[in-house]
Design a protein around this motif. Structure first.
Motif, short mmCIF file in Angstrom:
data_model
loop_
_atom_site.label_atom_id
_atom_site.label_comp_id
_atom_site.label_asym_id
_atom_site.label_seq_id
_atom_site.Cartn_x
_atom_site.Cartn_y
_atom_site.Cartn_z
N ALA A 199 0.84 -1.20 0.00
CA ALA A 199 0.00 0.00 0.00
C ALA A 199 0.87 1.25 0.00
O ALA A 199 2.05 1.21 0.38
CB ALA A 199 -0.91 0.00 1.23
N GLU A 200 0.27 2.36 -0.40
CA GLU A 200 1.03 3.62 -0.51
C GLU A 200 1.51 4.12 0.84
O GLU A 200 2.50 4.85 0.92
CB GLU A 200 0.15 4.69 -1.17
N ASP A 201 0.84 3.73 1.91
CA ASP A 201 1.24 4.22 3.23
C ASP A 201 2.37 3.38 3.85
O ASP A 201 2.68 3.53 5.03
CB ASP A 201 0.02 4.24 4.17
N GLY A 202 2.96 2.50 3.03
CA GLY A 202 4.04 1.67 3.55
C GLY A 202 3.53 0.41 4.20
O GLY A 202 4.32 -0.44 4.63
N GLY A 203 2.23 0.25 4.28
CA GLY A 203 1.64 -0.96 4.85
C GLY A 203 1.31 -1.96 3.77
O GLY A 203 1.83 -1.89 2.64
N VAL A 204 0.45 -2.89 4.12
CA VAL A 204 0.12 -3.97 3.20
C VAL A 204 -1.33 -4.37 3.42
O VAL A 204 -1.83 -4.35 4.55
CB VAL A 204 1.10 -5.16 3.38
N ASP A 205 -1.99 -4.70 2.30
CA ASP A 205 -3.34 -5.25 2.36
C ASP A 205 -3.26 -6.72 1.99
O ASP A 205 -2.74 -7.06 0.93
CB ASP A 205 -4.26 -4.50 1.38
#
Lengths: 757, 155
Positions: A199-205
């Motif tokens: 994800a763009e926020d550095g996280g993951v879906d």
């Protein structure tokens, strides 16, 4: 709070065989299972696994894999940015092996590539140098021999739970037995799969097939070095679970690869990998000694249950708790000395499978009851009736059974059901079937009984809750309900039930079930036969809160006191309809979120096992009729009859499906299902060699379902999925014993156990 | 390699197929037809059952190249409008739980009823013996096939 009984039945509410909301998609092939997910530009992950059950890793050379065209990442434990260990109960399992492996199949490296075959070939190009060690595979030594080498530094005993009640261990009649349960596999059909999207926020879906989204999130986020809110999970279609998805499989690996490459990564296990990629049912070694009076009344039980948890803890502590607390079965026993152990070995890791802990013990205590019946000259049903608990009895932990426990009448009912006709002359109905191995010669019929007790919901003081968000609004001039929970639909029909509950509580036919994800609070696990109870309870409670607000709104808008909701209408005290729900709502939206907890449980005393550890007990009794070819050792189960008390039938067709399916898995354990392990190595990781029941193996199943409500549970319901898995196994083995006269101390029963060859 | 075949009535040409791919893989990953399922990929479970030139086969056991020029019909192509009676009966009888075995069982049951409109239980069992289901114990699946047979013959 207005206490309202919804009197006017709503279509497809609680009690109806409502259709599955996912049913049409499932019959047309359009339902999106985790292994069906697809994104443009996604990569495919593969896992390099240890061929050895115990070894030191001397070196890992990734060069060959990294050079292969199409490969975009090759990761080892050094690339795990956060915690290196995870676990559903104890964090003792490396995300990727660190310097050593403790079981065959332990993940060492993961690869992402442009084609699944490229990823697999890259795995084959990784050079690992091992120092192979002698695997520790003896669970009895792991439990009892302090000089045995250790799988983990802290020792080999994951949990030892004694039960100590009374002090009289002498009796006129004593029967003993040593029993063994092989390693069963859940063998769900939908392989471990998921798609991780950076994800763009550095996280993951992560879109994944699992049993409990939030406990996955709790384990994944620390290993990725991310806060939980940056690891968002959504449930993908789940192709069966049966406990095998309680532990993580590909989740962290896919997220690591996605974050490393910046691309979506899908991992789909093949069937062989699946046998190495999830935990199995604990194999068990059991010793029982039952003492009784001459008329078959139990005086004492001594027991030892050793459960092989394999290389990592998984849910072994809870499995031990069940085996100990339910280890003498649904019988009143005044004196008990029982020890249950769960141990580490270098065998495949074992954890949750339908009925865990209770299944293994049930084979032991039920076999013992049959021995006792024989020793006392009693009918097997009669000896059970003489000892069965009832409402108000104490189980082994001292806990009083404060809900209906009509075991005597259940046993009588199953015994009195008509028996199937005699041995068939149709080849297809005989053991061996169209293999043409007999035309009736050597066939002996046997009948056997089994009864089990299972705890429903999480036990031993666990804070066991579920969360539901219910939204009521007008869509297209009609009232519509949206139900949102994080509960995993794994096939059992919870999505259907949640909608039924909302329809019943709000009288609104139009109910939509939102996808399960971590954007709402935890629902707990789709395990322990608990979701109807706990998530059902949460949906019911949230609907009640919505209803209360709706009536407040109605009172305000209509300037009318004493309003109630009935049959989906707002009615006055005299029962006159004053408005529809949609008219009251107008543009207003009512949304309420509620947590639901079952009544608290307590830990078991560490020395005596005493304590009110469970919140609910459920019971099923089986009668099995078998035809055995005593010359070839082949068994044909002719009929399985079951009586189960479910408290309240919420969805008849789904309930019957649970009892049928649980019964079938019990048949598998009795007669065919075993992961064969030698020296820590799995010898049959395929559906060619690990046999689950086919439609030819399953007999007609006659069900009698009782409704004695549990006053503590929503609608009086009792969890239903696991109890039939307990009782069908000992009933079938008892029937085979009755036909053959063999003692059959081990399951699954093999042909050579029957023929003695 | 390139593979050209007819699937659910329309001709498909698929490029860049690796020779080791199965028909199942091509259907699922290259044709956008994931209805046929990947439970074992070794011909043991029947979850990938499709019609190949009118005969039910395990798509996982058919090499992609073997489909060249042939006609494939998957669970997605059983009915042009609404549901096929077999699909409807699986829903109505409660034969669907997790549903992973369902597409294969539906194709296999569809083939049985095309050949034997009013099968005995033993014939149903024999016809579906190659399709594993882990959820249902098969009782509702038998109900579904009986129901579909009754509805088809009543029409």
């Amino acid at each position: 709070m207005t206490d309202i009984q919804v009197t006017s039945p709503v279509r497809d509410g609680v009690g109806a065989s409502a259709p599955r909301p996912d049913g049409t998609l499932k019959v047309t092939g359009e339902f999106a299972y985790a292994s069906d997910l697809w994104m443009d530009g996604m990569l495919h992950g593969a896992t390099l696994r240890s061929p050895h059950p115990r070894a030191r890793i001397l070196s890992v050379d990734l060069t060959g894999a990294l050079k292969l065209p199409g490969v975009e990442a090759v990761l080892t434990h050094e690339d795990v940015p956060g915690a290196k260990l995870y676990g559903v109960d104890h964090a003792d399992q490396p995300v990727l092996a660190i310097d050593q492996v403790r079981y065959q199949g332990e993940p060492i490296a993961v690869v992402a590539a442009d084609h699944p075959e490229t990823a697999r070939r890259a795995c084959a190009l990784i050079r690992v140098v091992y120092e192979v060690l002698e695997p520790l595979t003896d669970p009895r030594r792991a439990a009892l021999d302090p000089s045995y080498e250790k799988v983990h530094a802290g020792g080999n005993v994951v949990r030892h739970q004694p039960i100590r009640v009374g002090s009289v261990f002498e009796a006129d009649v004593v029967v003993t037995g040593e029993y063994e349960v092989g390693m069963q596999d859940q063998a769900f059909l939908g392989p471990e799969s998921g798609l991780a999207v950076p994800a763009e926020d550095g996280g993951v879906d992560l879109y994944v097939a699992t049993q409990w989204l939030h406990v996955d999130q709790d384990q994944i986020a620390p290993c990725l070095g991310l806060p939980p809110e940056k690891v968002r999970l959504t449930l993908a279609g789940v192709g069966g679970a049966f406990g095998a998805r309680e532990d993580l499989s590909m989740q962290i690996h896919a997220c690591l690869l996605a974050l490393h490459t910046g691309k979506p990564v899908r991992i789909v296990y093949g069937r062989e990998e699946s046998f190495f990629g999830h935990v199995h049912r604990h194999p068990a070694l059991m010793r029982y000694e039952h003492g009784a009076t001459r008329d078959g009344r139990l005086v004492y039980v001594k027991g030892e249950i050793i459960l092989d948890g394999g290389a990592y803890a998984s849910s072994t502590p809870a499995v031990v708790g069940n085996a100990a607390s339910l280890g003498v079965g649904p019988y009143s026993v005044p004196n008990i000395s029982l020890d249950a152990y769960g141990v580490y070995t270098n065998n495949p890791p074992c954890g949750a499978m339908r009925g865990f802990g209770a299944v293994q013990a049930c084979f032991g205590y039920e076999s013992q009851l049959d021995r006792l019946a024989e020793a006392c000259g009693l009918d097997p049903v009669e000896v059970r009736i003489r000892n069965a608990i009832s409402e108000g009895s104490r189980i082994a932990t001292g806990q009083i059974v404060d809900m209906p426990a009509p075991l005597t009448s259940m046993l009588e009912q199953v015994r009195d059901l008509p028996l199937p006709e005699g041995v068939s002359t149709d080849l297809r109905d005989l053991p061996g079937g169209v293999a043409n191995s007999t035309h009736g010669e050597g066939i002996v019929r046997g009948v056997g009984y089994g009864i089990g007790i299972k705890n429903i919901c999480y036990s031993e003081g666990f804070d066991d809750f579920s969360t539901a968000r219910v939204r009521l609004e007008v869509i297209g001039e009609e009232a519509a309900v949206l139900v949102h929970t994080a509960a995993a639909e794994v096939g059992q029909g919870l999505v259907t039930l949640k909608a039924q509950i909302a329809r019943t509580e709000l009288g609104v036919p139009n109910v939509t079930i939102a996808p399960a994800d971590t954007q709402v609070g935890s629902a707990g696990s789709s395990s322990a036969s608990r979701q109807s109870y706990v998530t059902g309870g949460a949906v019911k409670t949230a609907c009640e809160a919505v209803r209360e607000r709706l009536l407040e709104l109605a009172a305000k808008k209509l300037s009318h006191d004493g309003l109630a909701l009935s049959g989906g209408k707002i009615v006055s005290v005299s029962g006159i309809v004053v408005a529809s729900v949609a008219e009251v709502l107008g543009d207003d939206v009512i949304e309420e979120t509620r947590e639901y907890r079952h009544r608290a449980t307590a830990p078991m005393d560490q020395l005596t096992g005493q304590g009110d550890a469970h919140t609910q007990f459920a019971f099923c009794v089986h009668r099995a009729v078998v035809d055995v070819d005593v010359e070839l050792g082949l068994v044909k189960v002719v009929e399985l009859a079951a009586v189960q008390d479910v408290g309240k039938i919420l969805n008849p067709i789904a309930l019957e499906g649970q009892i049928h399916g649980g019964t079938a898995q019990g048949l598998g354990l009795a007669l065919m299902e075993e992961i064969q392990v030698a020296g820590g190595l799995i010898r049959n990781p395929s559906f060619t060699d690990y046999l689950i029941p086919t439609i030819l193996d399953m007999p007609p199943m006659r069900l009698e379902i009782l409704e004695n409500p549990d006053p503590h549970a929503p609608y009086g319901l009792r969890g239903a999925g696991e109890p039939p898995t307990l009782s069908s196994t000992p009933a079938i083995v008892a029937a085979v014993r009755a036909a053959t006269g063999k003692s059959l101390m081990r399951i699954p029963v093999r042909p050579e156990h029957i023929t003695g060859t | 390699m390139r593979v050209t075949f007819t699937v659910n009535g329309s001709q498909q040409t698929v490029d860049d197929v690796w020779e080791g791919e199965s028909l199942l893989y091509v259907l699922r990953e290259r044709c956008g037809l994931p209805g046929s399922k990947n439970a074992c990929e070794q011909g043991e479970c029947g979850s990938c059952t499709v019609y190949l030139d009118g005969s039910p086969v395990c798509a996982c056991l058919v090499a992609a190249g073997q489909a060249e020029g042939r006609t494939v019909r998957t669970v997605e192509g059983l009915s042009d409008t609404g549901l096929d009676p077999v699909q409807e009966a699986f829903l109505d009888a409660g034969a669907v739980q997790c549903g992973f075995c369902t597409p294969g069982l539906i194709v296999q049951a569809h083939d049985l009823l095309e050949r034997v409109p009013d099968p005995e239980d033993a014939e149903i069992r024999e016809a579906l013996a190659g399709n594993l289901c882990r959820c249902t114990g098969y009782e509702k699946i038998l109900d579904a096939v009986r129901l579909a047979a009754a509805r088809r013959t009543a029409k």
